[in-house]
Motif scaffolding. Structure first.
Motif, short mmCIF file in Angstrom:
data_model
loop_
_atom_site.label_atom_id
_atom_site.label_comp_id
_atom_site.label_asym_id
_atom_site.label_seq_id
_atom_site.Cartn_x
_atom_site.Cartn_y
_atom_site.Cartn_z
N VAL A 73 24.42 29.70 -15.27
CA VAL A 73 23.15 28.97 -15.30
C VAL A 73 22.29 29.46 -16.46
O VAL A 73 21.66 28.67 -17.17
CB VAL A 73 22.41 29.13 -13.96
N LEU A 74 22.26 30.77 -16.67
CA LEU A 74 21.47 31.33 -17.77
C LEU A 74 21.99 30.84 -19.12
O LEU A 74 21.21 30.55 -20.03
CB LEU A 74 21.48 32.86 -17.71
N ILE A 75 23.32 30.75 -19.25
CA ILE A 75 23.89 30.20 -20.47
C ILE A 75 23.44 28.75 -20.64
O ILE A 75 23.08 28.31 -21.74
CB ILE A 75 25.43 30.30 -20.45
N GLY A 76 23.46 27.99 -19.54
CA GLY A 76 23.00 26.60 -19.59
C GLY A 76 21.53 26.51 -19.96
O GLY A 76 21.13 25.62 -20.72
N ASP A 77 20.71 27.44 -19.45
CA ASP A 77 19.29 27.48 -19.81
C ASP A 77 19.12 27.59 -21.32
O ASP A 77 18.36 26.84 -21.93
CB ASP A 77 18.61 28.69 -19.15
N LEU A 78 19.84 28.55 -21.91
CA LEU A 78 19.69 28.78 -23.35
C LEU A 78 20.20 27.59 -24.16
O LEU A 78 19.55 27.15 -25.10
CB LEU A 78 20.44 30.06 -23.74
N ALA A 79 21.38 27.07 -23.78
CA ALA A 79 21.96 25.95 -24.53
C ALA A 79 21.09 24.71 -24.44
O ALA A 79 20.81 24.05 -25.46
CB ALA A 79 23.37 25.65 -24.01
#
Length: 197
Positions: A151-157
């Protein structure tokens, strides 16, 4: 009855949290720069709603990634409660953004395609709440933390994609690149439209 302190997050998960905290902090700074580069766009009637929604969404996601990654680094803590609270916050923002988009479309100041952003936020919030609930109900099981990291990766992307649109470079994207490959440079010769998505 002896009190048993909650087991902290294993050390192997900390390096990723440190990387996310650093990246999200830097991206928040860059977002401020992106917004300040063209402040006149904020006040344009035709782009006000979309510009404001995109900037707010990017800031929300970067802040979400920063806060959650910092909570993971707090000794003896579990980010489950924070993940649930942040996920609910994203849902509230998503509802407000959807209402703003629909209102802008009805007044011919926006595009229905902007609802794709609202859909993506809904997915992010859903997985974040799911991971948070599992972390709360399954103490000691750190598998949901991996979900939260995705989810955090998705937040950044997703936040980077919204920030890119704020810089008015929306035509240099995956979809516009595929159109150029399929139709040639004539796609770039078309008159620009207000930013969609």
């Amino acid at each position: 009855m002896k009190y048993v302190a909650p087991m902290g997050i294993p050390d192997e998960y900390h390096e990723f949290a440190i990387a996310v905290a650093g990246a999200s902090g830097a991206l928040i700074g860059l977002l401020f720069v992106a917004v300040s580069v063209s402040p006149d766009r904020v006040h344009r009637t035709t782009t006000h709603a979309e510009y404001h929604t995109r900037a707010s969404a990017a800031m929300l996601l970067f802040t979400n990634a920063l806060v959650l990654s910092l909570m993971i680094l707090v000794p003896g803590s579990t980010p489950g409660g924070w993940a649930v609270a942040s996920g609910v916050g994203i849902l509230v923002f998503d509802a407000a953004a959807t209402r703003s988009i629909v209102t802008a479309v009805r007044h011919r100041r926006g595009h229905w395609s902007s609802l794709r952003m609202a859909s993506a936020l809904l997915v992010i919030a859903g997985f974040e709440i799911y991971a948070g609930v599992r972390l709360l109900t399954e103490p000691g099981n750190w598998d949901p933390l991996r979900t939260l990291y995705y989810v955090l990766i998705g937040d950044l992307a997703f936040g980077i994609a919204r920030g890119w649109q704020l810089m008015d470079m929306r035509r240099i994207s995956l979809f516009s690149s595929l159109r150029t490959l399929a139709h040639g440079d004539e796609a770039d010769a078309e008159p620009e439209e207000p930013a969609k998505d």
